[in-house]
Write an enzyme that holds these catalytic residues in place. Structure first.
Site, PDB file in Angstrom:
ATOM      1  N   ASP A  46      12.514  -7.267  13.724  1.00  0.00           N
ATOM      2  CA  ASP A  46      11.544  -6.917  12.491  1.00  0.00           C
ATOM      3  C   ASP A  46      11.186  -5.487  12.651  1.00  0.00           C
ATOM      4  O   ASP A  46      10.976  -4.290  11.800  1.00  0.00           O
ATOM      5  CB  ASP A  46      10.253  -7.823  12.692  1.00  0.00           C
ATOM      6  CG  ASP A  46      10.321  -9.047  11.874  1.00  0.00           C
ATOM      7  OD1 ASP A  46      11.244  -9.107  10.804  1.00  0.00           O
ATOM      8  OD2 ASP A  46       9.836  -9.910  12.125  1.00  0.00           O
ATOM      9  N   LEU A  47      10.813  -5.275  13.859  1.00  0.00           N
ATOM     10  CA  LEU A  47      10.277  -3.912  14.331  1.00  0.00           C
ATOM     11  C   LEU A  47      11.195  -2.616  14.154  1.00  0.00           C
ATOM     12  O   LEU A  47      10.960  -1.690  13.425  1.00  0.00           O
ATOM     13  CB  LEU A  47       9.681  -3.780  15.835  1.00  0.00           C
ATOM     14  CG  LEU A  47       8.616  -4.775  16.182  1.00  0.00           C
ATOM     15  CD1 LEU A  47       8.526  -4.647  17.338  1.00  0.00           C
ATOM     16  CD2 LEU A  47       7.308  -4.227  15.321  1.00  0.00           C
TER      17      LEU A  47
END
Length: 412
Positions: free
Chosen positions: A181-182
């Protein structure tokens, strides 16, 4: 008298953020840190999913989770029900004024509200429209939902993370932060900046199609290259490095130490430091490739020599010799570390009700246009009335009518 804040490099850029959870909000937070005006649209009565991802929660009226706070500063929150035609129309009006729209709905999920790229491009031809999904807008998996944990496994990342099979605790292991996600959020921000520069040069907007799986596969880096260009199938190796040796943790007499030697000069200096100078002259270990091939034989000699040291003493002599070594810090330790304090990475902000919130700041230091910290992570819908009035020119009566109809909402 305090000095006025320098306008960020993205001052004047408006971002309409329809995303939630992490990848999209991480991207919009980066843009907000750099000066963009980010309008975060949330579902009335619900808000971003991560507001409930606790404990821990803030001990205030919002009961927002600490998780939510990590990705939502420098934004203003408006609560609008896009399933209501009047709500979708409000969002279209926002989009007509925006430079960037960010969304992470399933493929085609916004078309029924008239909020897809083709629909919004009609009201803003030079719009930059970023879509983040698990698997992208094309391909056989395009309609599947994607989650960080799932993508870490499907991308191959978990096949190279964790202890080797056959060892106690061996098996696939996810990274301790939602890395897929990051990093997708970071690639999203990079892509938006590229699209803004393209628009500046040509006047042309565009669609950005970004997938969590694509991002994580792209980040396989040296592990994928080892296979594609050398035929070596990467495996789980715990804390060891697939190419460079020694590059791992070692047991000392009172704990462990991290040793990360990247070249032959460092290896020679390290072996002399621990009392094994002859190792650097051994033809098996003299060069990096030899140490990699003869890994087990080398470690059999290094481990007992290192085990005689106290960890703090070995780290200190390595530091004095300019060799990369250290310890594994726990989160409280690293956040209190003098280096992190000197870099000013931890910031305290105050929410609109005065509740203090600590955040980790933007890590790059821009000498002329640094990141700014203007808005603490907002409560859901706390800016609804102000933004509708400021941006769309809605009067008091119209806002009250929309509130009564449930099309919009104020703070949860």
């Amino acid at each position: 008298m305090s000095e006025p804040q320098v306008a960020g490099p993205l001052a004047g850029i408006t971002v309409l953020d329809l995303s939630r959870v992490l990848a999209g909000p991480w991207c919009s937070q980066v843009l907000g840190d750099l000066g963009a005006d980010v309008i975060k649209v949330e579902q009335p009565g619900q808000g971003d999913d991560t507001r409930k991802w606790g404990p821990p929660f803030l001990d205030d009226g919002s009961r927002d989770a600490a998780y939510y706070l990590c990705a939502n500063r420098n934004k203003r929150s408006v609560a609008i029900d896009m399933a209501e035609p009047a709500g979708a129309e409000l969002i279209r009006r926002f989009a007509a004024q925006a430079d960037v729209v960010i969304e992470n709905f399933r493929v085609g999920g916004l078309a029924k509200y008239g909020l897809d790229f083709e629909s919004l491009r009609e009201v803003k031809p030079d719009l930059i429209y970023l879509s983040i999904t698990g698997f992208g807008q094309t391909g056989p998996l395009r309609n599947n939902g994607g989650y960080d944990f799932l993508v870490q496994g499907m991308s191959g990342l978990m096949s190279v993370t964790g202890l080797p099979d056959g060892e106690p605790g061996g098996g696939p292991m996810k990274v301790g932060i939602p890395i897929s996600d990051l990093t997708t959020g970071l690639y999203a921000a990079i892509s938006v900046l590229a699209a803004l520069n393209h628009r500046h040069a040509t006047g042309e907007g565009q669609r950005i199609d970004l997938a969590l799986l694509d991002t994580q596969v792209a980040l396989l880096a040296n592990q994928a290259s080892n296979w594609m260009n050398g035929g070596m199938v990467p495996r789980r190796m715990g804390n060891q490095h697939p190419n460079t040796v020694p590059y791992q943790d070692f047991a000392c007499s009172d704990g462990s130490v991290l040793v990360a030697l990247g070249n032959d000069r460092q290896f020679r200096a390290f072996t002399a430091l621990i009392g094994l100078p002859d190792l650097a002259d051994d033809e098996r270990f003299a060069i990096s490739a030899g140490r990699s091939v003869n890994r087990d034989a080398l470690l059999a000699q290094l481990r007992p020599a290192i085990a005689r040291w106290k960890s703090a003493e070995l780290i200190a002599v390595m530091e004095a010799a300019g060799l990369p070594g250290g310890k594994v810090n726990e989160i409280p330790e690293v956040l209190d570390h003098p280096q992190i304090e000197a870099r000013g990475l931890v910031h305290e902000m105050a929410r609109s009700d005065g509740t203090p919130v600590k955040v980790l700041g933007f890590p790059a230091r821009l000498s002329a246009s640094p990141a700014t910290y203007r808005h603490a992570p907002p409560r859901s819908g706390e800016d609804t009335v102000a933004v509708l009035s400021e941006r769309l020119g809605l009067g008091k009566d119209e806002i009250e009518r929309l509130l009564a109809a449930g099309v919009i909402a104020e703070t949860l």
